[in-house]
Design a protein around this motif. Structure first.
Motif, PDB file in Angstrom:
ATOM      1  N   THR A 197      30.830  40.914  32.089  1.00 38.65           N
ATOM      2  CA  THR A 197      30.793  42.423  32.356  1.00 38.65           C
ATOM      3  C   THR A 197      32.091  42.896  31.286  1.00 38.65           C
ATOM      4  O   THR A 197      32.300  43.844  31.043  1.00 38.65           O
ATOM      5  N   LEU A 248      31.885  46.780  31.580  1.00 38.30           N
ATOM      6  CA  LEU A 248      32.622  46.993  33.474  1.00 38.30           C
ATOM      7  C   LEU A 248      34.613  46.071  33.986  1.00 38.30           C
ATOM      8  O   LEU A 248      34.314  47.202  34.638  1.00 38.30           O
ATOM      9  N   PHE A 249      34.721  44.761  33.211  1.00 37.77           N
ATOM     10  CA  PHE A 249      35.980  45.081  33.356  1.00 37.77           C
ATOM     11  C   PHE A 249      36.827  44.929  32.356  1.00 37.77           C
ATOM     12  O   PHE A 249      36.748  45.108  30.803  1.00 37.77           O
ATOM     13  N   ASP A 283      41.094  41.332  33.660  1.00 37.67           N
ATOM     14  CA  ASP A 283      40.187  40.690  34.235  1.00 37.67           C
ATOM     15  C   ASP A 283      39.221  39.523  34.481  1.00 37.67           C
ATOM     16  O   ASP A 283      39.337  38.643  35.477  1.00 37.67           O
ATOM     17  N   LEU A 288      35.853  37.146  43.561  1.00 37.12           N
ATOM     18  CA  LEU A 288      34.928  38.458  42.705  1.00 37.12           C
ATOM     19  C   LEU A 288      34.448  38.294  43.777  1.00 37.12           C
ATOM     20  O   LEU A 288      33.774  39.754  43.647  1.00 37.12           O
ATOM     21  N   SER A 289      33.473  38.435  44.521  1.00 34.86           N
ATOM     22  CA  SER A 289      32.391  38.924  45.059  1.00 34.86           C
ATOM     23  C   SER A 289      33.521  39.751  46.275  1.00 34.86           C
ATOM     24  O   SER A 289      32.954  40.740  46.731  1.00 34.86           O
ATOM     25  N   LEU A 342      34.170  42.575  44.910  1.00 35.92           N
ATOM     26  CA  LEU A 342      33.827  43.744  44.354  1.00 35.92           C
ATOM     27  C   LEU A 342      33.166  44.616  45.659  1.00 35.92           C
ATOM     28  O   LEU A 342      32.936  45.604  45.894  1.00 35.92           O
ATOM     29  N   SER A 345      36.326  46.993  46.542  1.00 36.47           N
ATOM     30  CA  SER A 345      36.253  48.227  45.396  1.00 36.47           C
ATOM     31  C   SER A 345      34.849  48.882  46.141  1.00 36.47           C
ATOM     32  O   SER A 345      35.029  50.221  45.576  1.00 36.47           O
ATOM     33  N   ILE A 346      33.553  48.782  46.442  1.00 36.96           N
ATOM     34  CA  ILE A 346      32.860  49.677  46.652  1.00 36.96           C
ATOM     35  C   ILE A 346      33.452  50.537  47.958  1.00 36.96           C
ATOM     36  O   ILE A 346      33.033  51.710  47.406  1.00 36.96           O
ATOM     37  N   PHE A 379      41.363  47.082  39.366  1.00 33.34           N
ATOM     38  CA  PHE A 379      40.692  45.885  39.532  1.00 33.34           C
ATOM     39  C   PHE A 379      40.950  44.327  39.732  1.00 33.34           C
ATOM     40  O   PHE A 379      41.165  43.979  40.937  1.00 33.34           O
ATOM     41  N   TYR A 381      42.008  44.556  42.947  1.00 33.94           N
ATOM     42  CA  TYR A 381      41.059  44.200  44.103  1.00 33.94           C
ATOM     43  C   TYR A 381      40.834  42.748  43.868  1.00 33.94           C
ATOM     44  O   TYR A 381      40.095  41.990  45.044  1.00 33.94           O
TER      45      TYR A 381
END
Length: 239
Positions: A64, A69-70, A74, A104-105, A108, A111-112, A213, A216
């Motif tokens: 990532t 993405l990261f 992170d 982590l999940s 995500l 954050s969504i 992030f 999150y």
């Protein structure tokens, strides 16, 4: 560790590596002590689980990071979590007991849900007749993505990143790679757009919220302690 890292990231956009080294080092020492204290018959399984967890998180984090993405901090945070907390099954829902993967999940998922703010704000602008994509030289797919992850603003707040740039031909283009978001957005003097309902010209540019992030991840950690894996919870509810 996550609280300190979140505060530093929000304030300065930088997290010193010593944060991960100090807390990760303490976690490694505790894991070694735990290994020594447990029955010999359980040591192999613990060691294999520990190694697999760190390898999985390291691979995901590196991939990532390479794709943009990261940010740099992170993946380090996730590896530190895997070292400190190799397994956790105290939550209500779980597919597995790799704590860092569940955290982590969860991050995500959280954050969504933050995208709902951007979508709502853009729908309101469109309903008011504001041409939010005026002057943007992008196709439908990128416009749809921008609609979810950002919004146009004539007065960027303190914690937003500028989500567009001007290419060599003078065209305004979106940029979605977080690796390019080094500084908080400033009003761009070259981007002028008339805001309906207000007098004169307003400087407007597309921005995306700059909540790191790592925040999150911290929220995902707290959720994991109480609820467990949010994906597992959603899957169970769907059934």
């Amino acid at each position: 560790m996550l609280a300190i890292a979140s505060i530093l990231d929000i304030r300065s956009r930088e997290i010193p590596d010593k944060i991960w080294l100090i807390f990760g080092g303490l976690g490694a020492v505790l894991s070694v002590l735990e290994l020594i204290d447990m029955p010999a018959s359980n040591r192999t399984a613990f060691s294999v689980h520990y190694t697999i967890g760190i390898a999985l998180v390291s691979s995901i984090g590196y991939a990532t990071y390479r794709t943009g993405l990261f940010g740099g901090a992170d993946p380090k945070a996730l590896v530190a979590i895997a070292v400190i907390l190799p397994a956790y099954s105290g939550g209500l829902f779980a597919f597995h007991d790799f704590a860092a993967i569940s955290i982590l999940s969860n991050a995500l998922v959280v954050s969504i849900t933050a995208m709902l703010y951007n979508i709502f704000r853009n729908f309101v602008s469109v309903a008011r007749g504001v041409p939010i994509f005026e002057g943007i030289s992008e196709g439908r797919m990128k416009r749809a993505l921008a609609f979810a992850v950002g919004f146009p603003s004539s007065s960027p707040g303190r914690y937003v990143f500028e989500m567009e740039a001007v290419d060599d031909s003078g065209n305004r283009k979106f940029r979605f790679n977080p690796a390019h978001y080094d500084d908080f957005a400033q009003q761009s003097p070259e981007i002028l757009q008339k805001d309906e309902g207000e007098r004169g010209n307003k400087r407007r540019t597309w921005v995306t919220p700059a909540l790191p992030f790592i925040v999150y991840i911290g929220i995902g950690f707290a959720i994991n302690l109480v609820v467990g894996d949010l994906f597992a919870a959603l899957f169970k509810l769907a059934l």
